[in-house]
Design a protein around this motif. Structure first.
Motif, PDB file in Angstrom:
ATOM      1  N   GLY A   1       4.711  47.067  60.533  1.00 34.13           N
ATOM      2  CA  GLY A   1       5.906  46.266  60.252  1.00 34.13           C
ATOM      3  C   GLY A   1       7.170  46.813  60.893  1.00 34.13           C
ATOM      4  O   GLY A   1       7.221  47.972  61.310  1.00 34.13           O
ATOM      5  N   ARG A   2       8.194  45.980  60.931  1.00 37.95           N
ATOM      6  CA  ARG A   2       9.469  46.393  61.513  1.00 37.95           C
ATOM      7  C   ARG A   2      10.252  47.316  60.593  1.00 37.95           C
ATOM      8  O   ARG A   2      11.254  47.886  60.994  1.00 37.95           O
ATOM      9  CB  ARG A   2      10.333  45.150  61.792  1.00 37.95           C
ATOM     10  N   ASN A   3       9.815  47.421  59.328  1.00 32.35           N
ATOM     11  CA  ASN A   3      10.585  48.261  58.413  1.00 32.35           C
ATOM     12  C   ASN A   3      10.188  49.736  58.498  1.00 32.35           C
ATOM     13  O   ASN A   3      10.826  50.573  57.898  1.00 32.35           O
ATOM     14  CB  ASN A   3      10.437  47.760  56.970  1.00 32.35           C
ATOM     15  N   PHE A   4       9.132  50.042  59.238  1.00 35.88           N
ATOM     16  CA  PHE A   4       8.670  51.432  59.239  1.00 35.88           C
ATOM     17  C   PHE A   4       9.436  52.329  60.218  1.00 35.88           C
ATOM     18  O   PHE A   4      10.010  53.348  59.823  1.00 35.88           O
ATOM     19  CB  PHE A   4       7.175  51.500  59.533  1.00 35.88           C
ATOM     20  N   CYS A   5       9.456  51.969  61.484  1.00 32.69           N
ATOM     21  CA  CYS A   5      10.056  52.856  62.488  1.00 32.69           C
ATOM     22  C   CYS A   5      11.530  53.171  62.198  1.00 32.69           C
ATOM     23  O   CYS A   5      11.979  54.279  62.492  1.00 32.69           O
ATOM     24  CB  CYS A   5       9.918  52.269  63.887  1.00 32.69           C
ATOM     25  N   PRO A   6      12.285  52.218  61.641  1.00 33.98           N
ATOM     26  CA  PRO A   6      13.698  52.525  61.403  1.00 33.98           C
ATOM     27  C   PRO A   6      13.949  53.692  60.455  1.00 33.98           C
ATOM     28  O   PRO A   6      15.057  54.209  60.411  1.00 33.98           O
ATOM     29  CB  PRO A   6      14.250  51.214  60.822  1.00 33.98           C
ATOM     30  N   VAL A   7      12.936  54.120  59.682  1.00 38.47           N
ATOM     31  CA  VAL A   7      13.165  55.290  58.825  1.00 38.47           C
ATOM     32  C   VAL A   7      13.615  56.468  59.695  1.00 38.47           C
ATOM     33  O   VAL A   7      14.394  57.314  59.258  1.00 38.47           O
ATOM     34  CB  VAL A   7      11.919  55.620  57.975  1.00 38.47           C
ATOM     35  N   CYS A   8      13.167  56.495  60.923  1.00 36.67           N
ATOM     36  CA  CYS A   8      13.633  57.523  61.851  1.00 36.67           C
ATOM     37  C   CYS A   8      14.657  57.006  62.855  1.00 36.67           C
ATOM     38  O   CYS A   8      15.479  57.768  63.350  1.00 36.67           O
ATOM     39  CB  CYS A   8      12.462  58.117  62.637  1.00 36.67           C
TER      40      CYS A   8
ATOM     41  N   LEU B   1      13.086  39.532  66.424  1.00 35.97           N
ATOM     42  CA  LEU B   1      12.019  38.595  66.087  1.00 35.97           C
ATOM     43  C   LEU B   1      10.606  39.153  66.247  1.00 35.97           C
ATOM     44  O   LEU B   1       9.636  38.548  65.811  1.00 35.97           O
ATOM     45  CB  LEU B   1      12.160  37.316  66.917  1.00 35.97           C
ATOM     46  N   LYS B   2      10.487  40.302  66.867  1.00 33.12           N
ATOM     47  CA  LYS B   2       9.142  40.827  67.102  1.00 33.12           C
ATOM     48  C   LYS B   2       8.956  42.183  66.440  1.00 33.12           C
ATOM     49  O   LYS B   2       9.918  42.893  66.176  1.00 33.12           O
ATOM     50  CB  LYS B   2       8.914  40.990  68.609  1.00 33.12           C
ATOM     51  N   ALA B   3       7.673  42.537  66.223  1.00 34.50           N
ATOM     52  CA  ALA B   3       7.384  43.868  65.687  1.00 34.50           C
ATOM     53  C   ALA B   3       7.685  44.915  66.754  1.00 34.50           C
ATOM     54  O   ALA B   3       7.528  44.657  67.950  1.00 34.50           O
ATOM     55  CB  ALA B   3       5.925  43.956  65.273  1.00 34.50           C
ATOM     56  N   CYS B   4       8.068  46.080  66.307  1.00 37.82           N
ATOM     57  CA  CYS B   4       8.404  47.158  67.247  1.00 37.82           C
ATOM     58  C   CYS B   4       7.237  47.443  68.191  1.00 37.82           C
ATOM     59  O   CYS B   4       7.419  47.693  69.385  1.00 37.82           O
ATOM     60  CB  CYS B   4       8.752  48.443  66.519  1.00 37.82           C
ATOM     61  N   ILE B   5       6.000  47.428  67.618  1.00 39.06           N
ATOM     62  CA  ILE B   5       4.852  47.834  68.426  1.00 39.06           C
ATOM     63  C   ILE B   5       4.470  46.773  69.457  1.00 39.06           C
ATOM     64  O   ILE B   5       3.636  47.021  70.315  1.00 39.06           O
ATOM     65  CB  ILE B   5       3.630  48.201  67.557  1.00 39.06           C
ATOM     66  N   ASN B   6       5.099  45.580  69.395  1.00 45.45           N
ATOM     67  CA  ASN B   6       4.896  44.606  70.473  1.00 45.45           C
ATOM     68  C   ASN B   6       5.434  45.134  71.793  1.00 45.45           C
ATOM     69  O   ASN B   6       4.897  44.841  72.853  1.00 45.45           O
ATOM     70  CB  ASN B   6       5.642  43.304  70.159  1.00 45.45           C
ATOM     71  N   CYS B   7       6.521  45.864  71.708  1.00 51.52           N
ATOM     72  CA  CYS B   7       7.168  46.329  72.937  1.00 51.52           C
ATOM     73  C   CYS B   7       7.003  47.833  73.143  1.00 51.52           C
ATOM     74  O   CYS B   7       7.095  48.320  74.260  1.00 51.52           O
ATOM     75  CB  CYS B   7       8.649  45.991  72.929  1.00 51.52           C
ATOM     76  N   HIS B   8       6.797  48.587  72.057  1.00 48.96           N
ATOM     77  CA  HIS B   8       6.687  50.039  72.190  1.00 48.96           C
ATOM     78  C   HIS B   8       5.325  50.484  71.680  1.00 48.96           C
ATOM     79  O   HIS B   8       4.985  50.262  70.523  1.00 48.96           O
ATOM     80  CB  HIS B   8       7.745  50.748  71.354  1.00 48.96           C
TER      81      HIS B   8
ATOM     82  N   SER C   1      10.310  49.321  77.140  1.00 49.70           N
ATOM     83  CA  SER C   1       9.382  48.578  77.971  1.00 49.70           C
ATOM     84  C   SER C   1       9.917  48.294  79.364  1.00 49.70           C
ATOM     85  O   SER C   1       9.144  48.033  80.271  1.00 49.70           O
ATOM     86  CB  SER C   1       8.974  47.280  77.282  1.00 49.70           C
ATOM     87  N   GLU C   2      11.232  48.371  79.553  1.00 50.46           N
ATOM     88  CA  GLU C   2      11.742  48.325  80.922  1.00 50.46           C
ATOM     89  C   GLU C   2      11.995  49.752  81.374  1.00 50.46           C
ATOM     90  O   GLU C   2      12.237  50.625  80.561  1.00 50.46           O
ATOM     91  CB  GLU C   2      13.092  47.598  80.977  1.00 50.46           C
TER      92      GLU C   2
END
Lengths: 248, 260
Positions: A110-117, A139-146, A154-155
Motif C-alpha cells: 500500500g501507499r501508506n507504508f513507505c511514507p513511514v520513512c 494515484l498509483k502504489a509506490c511499487i508501481n514505479c519503484h 523511474s526516470e
C-alpha cells in the motif's frame, strides 16, 4: 566446662546464649532464603541469565535470508535500500526461516507504508530522500514505479544528484525546487568526470539572485525584495541557503 | 639447652615455610574460582562468556529519520504489551521553537512513525532522539532493588530477574531515564535487555537489525577494532544526564544541548 564460665554474671550468660541461638538460626535460614546460584556471577541469581536468554527470536536477521533468497539479498545490497533489513518490510520471519511454507511474510504494497520513512518531516535529516505523498503521484502504489528492493526514481535522475545527492534532495523539497542547478552553476561537461579539474561556477554577487528577486519587470513569480535596501552589507547566501532558501 | 633452641628454630622455619606457601594458596583457589565463574548455559548451543564482553550502543542523531522501526521491532521481538506507555525503546521528536520553547512528542513511542506537525512554521531546528535503557555502569536501579532482582551482568548489560522481582517499583522510580515499566500482567519490572537472548547467540538487538540508516550501532566497548569504538573515536559524544554520574553505556553523537 572451663571453670570461668559459671563465674560469668547471669545476664552475660543469657546474652551469650541468645547470640548463639541467633547465629545458628541465621546460618540455618540464610541458605533457605538465598536463591541457588546467588553470588556466583555477581550480586544476583546466576540462573537469571538462563532465563534472560530463554526467549524466542521473532526477527531472524537479514543474514539468514541469504541462504534461500540470495537473488533478493544481492539486489537489495547494491541499491539505495542496502541498509534496510528484509524484515522491516516483510515482518518478523524467524518462523518462516524454520518452515518457509508454514509462515508467510507480509507484503507492504500500500501507499501508506513507505511514507513511514519517506514522508517529508522537518525533523528528518536534510538531504534524506523525502516526498510529500499527497502530491507525489498519488494515484498509483509506490511499487508501481519503484522496485522496493532496488528503488531508483523511474526516470534517470539529474546527473548532478549522482554526486551531490544531499544538495539535490534538499533542493527538491525547497522553494527552489523548480530552479535548475545549471541556472545558478554553469558547469563544464568535464566536471562530471574530473570535478576538481573542471570547477563548477557559483554565483558571485547579489545581482545574480536579483535576476528573479529584485523589483523590476522580470515577470518572475518569485517573492520580491529591494536590492539596495535588503541587507546590502552581505551576499544573499550568508542568510539564505540557496538550496533550501528560507524567509520570514 | 642447645637442642631446645634448635627445635625452636626448626619450628620457626616450618611455620615460616607454611606461611610463604600459604601466600600462594589463596591465589590458586581464586584462579579456580575464576574458572568456575565461566557460565554454564542451560542451552548448550550457546558458547558465550559474559566476562569476555562489554556491550554498549552508539546512536547517531544525524542519521535518525524517525521512522520508528526500532521501537516497532522491539515490541514484537520482546513481546512488549502493545498498549501505549509500555516501551523498551522509543523515539522522541524534538521541536525547538524560535522563542526557545522545546516541544517533545513521541506518539505511541513512534511504533507507527510520526505525523507532520500542523504548525511547523516557528521551528528553529528539529530532530529525533531514540531512547532506551542506558545500561549504566553505575545503575541507580540496581542500587535500590531490595532483593537483588535487577543486576549488571559481567558484560555490562543491566537485566531483571523476573523470578525474583517482587514488583515493588523502586527501580522504576529510581531510573532517571524513564526506561522501566511494570509489566501489566506479570507485575514485574521490565526494560531493554539489549536483546540478551540475541546477543549471546551472536546477533544484533532487534532495534539495530531494523534500523535503515545505521543510526544505532551496537558493539564492544573495550575492543579497539569495533564499530562502536570507532564511532566513539570519530564523533563528539554525549550521554543523557551526565551530571547524575550514572555512567551510561548508550552514547549519542550530535546530541543537542536541549535533549533531556
Amino acid at each position: 566446662m572451663p571453670n570461668w564460665i559459671p563465674n560469668l554474671p547471669e545476664q552475660v550468660r543469657r546474652l551469650a546464649l541468645l547470640v548463639v541461638v541467633v547465629v545458628i538460626a541465621f546460618l540455618i535460614v540464610r541458605p533457605m532464603l538465598i536463591p541457588a546460584g546467588f553470588g556466583e556471577q555477581g550480586h544476583f541469581r546466576s540462573g537469571a541469565l538462563n532465563d534472560a536468554v530463554a526467549h524466542d527470536y521473532k526477527y531472524a536477521g537479514k543474514a539468514s535470508c541469504e541462504e534461500c533468497h540470495d537473488d533478493m539479498t544481492s539486489m537489495l545490497a547494491s541499491g539505495y535500500h542496502n541498509n534496510l533489513s528484509c524484515e522491516v518490510c516483510h515482518g518478523p520471519l524467524a518462523g518462516h526461516v524454520e518452515e518457509p511454507e508454514e509462515v508467510q511474510p507480509e507484503f507492504p504494497r500500500g501507499r501508506n507504508f513507505c511514507p513511514v520513512c519517506h514522508e517529508y518531516l522537518s525533523a528528518r535529516p536534510t538531504g534524506f530522500p523525502q516526498i510529500v505523498s499527497q502530491s507525489h503521484n498519488q494515484l498509483k502504489a509506490c511499487i508501481n514505479c519503484h522496485e522496493p528492493h532496488d528503488p531508483v526514481p523511474s526516470e534517470v535522475p539529474e546527473k548532478c544528484s549522482a554526486c551531490h545527492g544531499k544538495i539535490a534532495r534538499s533542493k527538491a523539497v525547497s522553494h527552489h525546487a523548480n530552479v535548475e542547478c545549471d541556472f545558478c552553476h554553469s558547469v563544464n561537461e568535464g566536471h562530471k568526470t574530473s570535478p576538481r579539474e573542471f570547477r563548477a561556477a557559483k554565483p558571485i554577487d547579489r545581482n545574480f539572485c536579483g535576476q528573479c528577486h529584485a523589483d523590476s519587470e522580470n515577470g518572475s513569480d518569485a517573492p520580491q525584495i529591494d536590492l539596495s535596501s535588503h541587507e546590502p552589507r552581505y551576499v544573499c547566501w550568508q542568510c539564505h541557503y540557496p538550496h533550501l532558501p528560507e524567509a520570514k | 639447652m642447645r637442642n631446645l633452641i634448635n627445635a625452636k628454630r626448626r619450628d620457626v622455619l616450618k611455620s615460616l615455610m607454611g606461611l610463604v606457601a600459604g601466600l600462594f594458596v589463596p591465589k590458586s583457589i581464586m584462579a579456580e574460582k575464576d574458572q568456575q565463574k565461566r557460565f554454564d548455559w542451560a542451552d548448550d548451543s550457546i558458547h558465550y562468556d559474559p566476562h569476555d564482553h562489554k556491550w554498549g550502543m552508539g546512536i547517531d542523531i544525524d542519521n535518525c529519520i524517525g521512522c520508528g522501526r526500532c521501537s516497532a521491532a522491539c515490541k514484537i521481538e520482546n513481546d512488549v504489551p502493545r498498549e501505549p506507555f509500555f516501551f523498551r525503546t522509543w523515539v522522541e521528536r524534538y521541536h525547538i521553537l524560535e522563542n526557545g520553547e522545546t516541544i517533545i512528542d513521541s506518539p505511541n513511542g513512534a511504533i507507527d512513525g510520526f505525523n507532520k506537525k500542523p504548525d511547523e512554521e516557528d521551528v528553529l531546528r528539529s530532530f529525533f532522539v531514540p531512547k532506551l535503557c542506558n545500561h549504566c555502569d553505575n545503575p541507580p536501579c540496581v542500587q535500590v532493588c531490595p532483593v537483588g532482582a535487577t543486576y549488571e551482568s559481567a558484560d555490562g548489560v543491566v537485566l531483571v530477574d523476573s523470578e525474583y522481582c517482587i514488583g515493588c517499583s523502586y527501580c522504576i522510580q529510581a531510573c532517571p531515564y524513564g526506561a522501566r515499566f511494570l509489566h501489566p500482567v506479570t507485575r514485574t519490572a521490565e526494560k531493554c535487555t539489549f536483546c540478551y537472548h540475541r546477543i549471546v547467540r551472536g546477533n544484533d538487538p532487534a532495534c539495530v537489525e531494523a534500523c535503515p540508516t545505521q543510526a544505532r550501532i551496537f558493539g564492544e566497548l573495550e575492543q579497539k577494532a569495533s564499530p562502536l569504538h570507532r564511532f566513539k573515536r570519530m564523533n563528539r559524544i554525549g550521554v543523557l544526564k551526565p551530571a547524575l554520574n550514572t555512567e551510561p553505556k548508550v552514547f549519542y553523537a550530535h546530541l543537542d544541548m536541549e535533549v533531556k
